[in-house]
Design an enzyme around this catalytic site. Structure first.
Site, PDB file in Angstrom:
ATOM      1  N   GLU A 153      20.368-162.079 -25.483  1.00 49.68           N
ATOM      2  CA  GLU A 153      19.768-162.416 -26.771  1.00 49.68           C
ATOM      3  C   GLU A 153      19.265-163.861 -26.798  1.00 49.68           C
ATOM      4  O   GLU A 153      20.015-164.801 -26.548  1.00 49.68           O
ATOM      5  CB  GLU A 153      20.809-162.204 -27.889  1.00 49.68           C
ATOM      6  CG  GLU A 153      20.339-162.614 -29.271  1.00 49.68           C
ATOM      7  CD  GLU A 153      19.170-161.799 -29.789  1.00 49.68           C
ATOM      8  OE1 GLU A 153      18.278-162.397 -30.405  1.00 49.68           O
ATOM      9  OE2 GLU A 153      19.164-160.565 -29.575  1.00 49.68           O
ATOM     10  N   THR A 204      13.928-157.588 -30.260  1.00 49.63           N
ATOM     11  CA  THR A 204      14.868-157.231 -29.192  1.00 49.63           C
ATOM     12  C   THR A 204      14.629-155.814 -28.682  1.00 49.63           C
ATOM     13  O   THR A 204      14.669-155.566 -27.473  1.00 49.63           O
ATOM     14  CB  THR A 204      16.323-157.359 -29.699  1.00 49.63           C
ATOM     15  OG1 THR A 204      16.583-158.725 -30.021  1.00 49.63           O
ATOM     16  CG2 THR A 204      17.320-156.888 -28.657  1.00 49.63           C
ATOM     17  N   HIS A 230      22.338-164.759 -31.307  1.00 45.73           N
ATOM     18  CA  HIS A 230      21.273-164.290 -32.195  1.00 45.73           C
ATOM     19  C   HIS A 230      20.926-165.356 -33.232  1.00 45.73           C
ATOM     20  O   HIS A 230      21.784-166.059 -33.742  1.00 45.73           O
ATOM     21  CB  HIS A 230      21.724-162.999 -32.902  1.00 45.73           C
ATOM     22  CG  HIS A 230      20.614-162.240 -33.557  1.00 45.73           C
ATOM     23  ND1 HIS A 230      20.035-162.631 -34.736  1.00 45.73           N
ATOM     24  CD2 HIS A 230      19.980-161.106 -33.186  1.00 45.73           C
ATOM     25  CE1 HIS A 230      19.082-161.773 -35.073  1.00 45.73           C
ATOM     26  NE2 HIS A 230      19.029-160.841 -34.137  1.00 45.73           N
ATOM     27  N   ASP A 289      15.494-161.810 -23.899  1.00 51.05           N
ATOM     28  CA  ASP A 289      14.708-160.792 -24.586  1.00 51.05           C
ATOM     29  C   ASP A 289      13.471-161.344 -25.297  1.00 51.05           C
ATOM     30  O   ASP A 289      12.424-160.714 -25.311  1.00 51.05           O
ATOM     31  CB  ASP A 289      15.576-159.983 -25.564  1.00 51.05           C
ATOM     32  CG  ASP A 289      16.218-160.829 -26.664  1.00 51.05           C
ATOM     33  OD1 ASP A 289      16.098-162.069 -26.635  1.00 51.05           O
ATOM     34  OD2 ASP A 289      16.875-160.237 -27.549  1.00 51.05           O
ATOM     35  N   HIS A 290      13.576-162.521 -25.898  1.00 46.82           N
ATOM     36  CA  HIS A 290      12.438-163.045 -26.665  1.00 46.82           C
ATOM     37  C   HIS A 290      12.648-164.518 -26.984  1.00 46.82           C
ATOM     38  O   HIS A 290      13.618-165.136 -26.529  1.00 46.82           O
ATOM     39  CB  HIS A 290      12.238-162.243 -27.959  1.00 46.82           C
ATOM     40  CG  HIS A 290      13.452-162.165 -28.835  1.00 46.82           C
ATOM     41  ND1 HIS A 290      13.979-163.261 -29.491  1.00 46.82           N
ATOM     42  CD2 HIS A 290      14.265-161.121 -29.161  1.00 46.82           C
ATOM     43  CE1 HIS A 290      15.037-162.907 -30.186  1.00 46.82           C
ATOM     44  NE2 HIS A 290      15.249-161.613 -29.993  1.00 46.82           N
TER      45      HIS A 290
END
Length: 630
Positions: free
Chosen positions: A266, A308, A421, A480-481
């Site tokens: 994450e 995600t 997150h 993921d990003h």
């Protein structure tokens, strides 16, 4: 000329009468134009053209025109309600933009239920300044009541209809001219909506939502019909050519028969790797493992509205994210030629693991669609330590290790972490990490969060090595990003000592690390090739000797293709960067702007077509069609 003369002047009386009878319309029109222009500046201050005022005014005229059908009191009520609705849409769009760097669409609204549990994230992108869009609503409420009490004369329906048609035609005509111009400047932009931010800055927010609604409805109707055979064959031929072997066989079949463990982390962005803050390594464990792995340092994330879930979708299927919303929701009923499915055909056991609720991002449905044997979600773990959205990374990775040890070999384990997150406030009390001058800032909170996750990943990877699991396994670990939203870009640039803050500088940092680990640390080294999340599955397909049938990505270990296409229409071709929302090209080597050539224009059109191919494939479930025809 004295005051008495002015008061008795016929022209003045006519003007005063007009203002008195239409003050509600004039005020609404003015307020809406101001608000939508202000919104446009918020999302595109560096490249907003003054020409956007014309479509904004035209869309406001169209809204006003419908009010003219009603009697005067009802007209005032209609305009007031319209003001409230437009204001709330603008605020929602601003919050969505701050989090997703995109514009809200109907498909995204349809996916709203998938965002349950991220209230902290939504709250963190709210801004007290957003109340500016609601200020007039509270101020005008008593004035509206007073004004409605003074209304006496009522126009007959015939005159009201004439007024409606005149204003509607005026607004629609201006819009038609604007849309025609946009279609010439950026062909397919209005239909494909590949770059929603750029489109919004060209036609205004109200027009954008009208176009989005039209496209959503027309696409739903169109997709209910069968795709033409010619179009099916066109897409099939593209995929066949895209999936042909390059003739090179670097590491082909190298991992055949070995376990595969993929870890999606994450918000792990690449800029933290081998970087320090206040004299301390941010990710000391990943830095250590980078030296034991094949490390891709020009690996870009390509997520869109699914965030995600998009990263999972691309990595496991080599398909582009949904044009709008989340593929995990919109296309959960499709057939996929996924990584899990291909490995199952080779007698692998396949399982996905994540410490959040099973229904989050529709995973409980989508993992089945991708042919995973099992999904271990929240109810499959002992929730003994909860941080932020769910089970802590420490507990999740410890328990996942025990599950991996129980799996029948060979297996594919897909793990998705959670603790780091956004908005990165949940780990402050879990271990001290001194970020110095960045204490209390957005980026400081992120550095603490990713430092925590790095510690847990270090323990997990060390355990895999110490317990001999790595001797017969390939590990893929990637982010993921993005971690730092564009709203906080200046903090990132300051941290990196960047003097420039243009789009090229922004794109430089939109990378996530990819680490591939082979037994005995074989093939360790840095790979500088431009690559992306679409490329993971084709690369693993080469390593595991899997068929390549319906992949839009490329094998990173073979060939010289360095294509990276983003969902918004931007792209990298290995030499140049194209930023779609400003229609600007940059040289990757110098960072300088360059002029569009015929070659670059053709490249842009081809990449837009590629995105449309994938949209058609997903919208019409073509993998199912293609496999049935074999």
């Amino acid at each position: 000329m004295n005051l008495e003369y002015i008061k008795n002047n016929k022209l003045f009386k006519v003007l005063l009468n007009f203002l008195n009878n239409n003050i509600d319309i004039i005020l609404f029109f003015t307020l809406i134009c101001i608000k939508v222009m202000s919104y446009a500046r918020n999302i595109s201050s560096s490249y907003l053209s003054g020409l956007v005022f014309f479509p904004i005014a035209a869309s406001a005229l169209i809204l006003v025109s419908f009010s003219l059908i009603f009697k005067k009191k009802s007209r005032v009520t209609f305009l007031y309600i319209a003001d409230v609705v437009v204001s709330l849409i603008l605020i929602a769009d601003l919050m969505y933009y701050r989090y997703f760097k995109d514009i809200t669409t109907l498909a995204a609204v349809k996916n709203a239920k998938l965002l349950q549990g991220v209230s902290d994230s939504v709250g963190s992108v709210a801004n007290i300044k957003d109340l500016y869009y609601l200020l007039d609503i509270f101020i005008l409420l008593p004035a509206v009541r007073f004004y409605k009490r003074r209304i006496k004369n009522i126009k007959p329906i015939s005159k009201r209809l004439v007024s409606f048609l005149a204003m509607f035609i005026l607004g629609a005509s201006v819009n038609a001219a604007i849309f025609r111009w946009v279609s010439k400047v950026q062909p397919t932009l209005l239909t494909a909506m590949s770059n929603r931010i750029y489109l919004t800055t060209m036609i205004g927010n109200i027009n954008f939502h009208m176009v989005d609604s039209y496209n959503y409805i027309s696409t739903s109707v169109k997709n209910s019909k069968k795709l033409s055979e010619d179009r099916e064959n066109e897409i099939k031929n593209f995929l066949e050519n895209n999936n042909k072997s390059t003739g090179e066989i670097n590491l082909k079949g190298e991992a055949e028969g070995k376990n595969l463990i993929v870890i999606q982390v994450e918000a792990l962005q690449n800029f933290v790797i081998n970087q320090k803050v206040n004299g301390q390594e941010i990710t000391p464990n990943l830095n250590r493992w980078v030296n034991k792995c094949m490390y891709f340092d020009n690996y870009f994330y390509q997520v869109a509205g699914g965030n995600t879930s998009d990263a999972e979708f691309m990595s496991n299927n080599s398909l582009y994210p949904a044009q709008s919303g989340s593929a995990y929701y919109t296309y959960s009923g499709n057939k996929y030629d996924s990584l899990a499915s291909a490995l199952k055909d080779k007698n692998y056991y396949t399982a996905a693991m994540h410490g959040n609720s099973e229904g989050f991002w529709n995973r409980n449905v989508m993992y089945k669609a991708q042919n995973f044997d099992d999904f271990f979600g929240e109810h499959s773990f002992n929730i003994d330590e909860k941080i932020g959205l769910g089970l802590s990374d420490k507990s999740f990775l410890n328990q996942s290790l025990e599950k991996l040890k129980s799996f029948k070999e060979p297996y594919y384990g897909f793990l998705v972490t959670l603790t780091s997150h956004f908005p990165y406030e949940a780990v402050d009390k879990y271990g001290e990490f001194d970020v110095g001058e960045y204490e209390g800032t957005f980026i400081g909170k992120y550095l603490k969060a990713i430092h925590y996750t790095d510690a847990q990943l270090g323990e997990f990877l060390d355990a895999l090595e110490q317990q001999g699991i790595m001797d017969n396994s390939v590990i893929a670990l990637y982010g993921d990003h993005f971690a730092i939203p564009k709203d906080n870009a200046e903090e990132l640039f300051k941290f990196e000592n960047e003097e420039e803050s243009d789009d090229f500088t922004w794109f430089k940092y939109q990378k996530v690390p990819l680490l591939l680990h082979f037994p005995q640390d074989e093939y360790a080294g840095v790979n500088h090739k431009y690559s992306c999340q679409m490329d993971l599955y084709p690369t693993l397909a080469n390593l595991y000797n899997l068929p390549r049938n319906y992949m839009f990505g490329k094998d990173m270990l073979n060939g010289d293709d360095e294509k990276v296409i983003f969902r918004n229409g931007s792209f990298i071709d290995g030499k140049n960067l194209y930023v779609s929302w400003t229609n600007t090209y940059y040289s990757l080597e110098s960072g300088e702007k360059i002029n569009e050539t015929e070659e670059l224009k053709e490249e842009k059109n081809q990449y837009t077509k590629e995105l449309q191919y994938c949209d058609d494939l997903l919208n019409h479930n073509l993998i199912k069609t293609f496999t049935e025809k074999k």
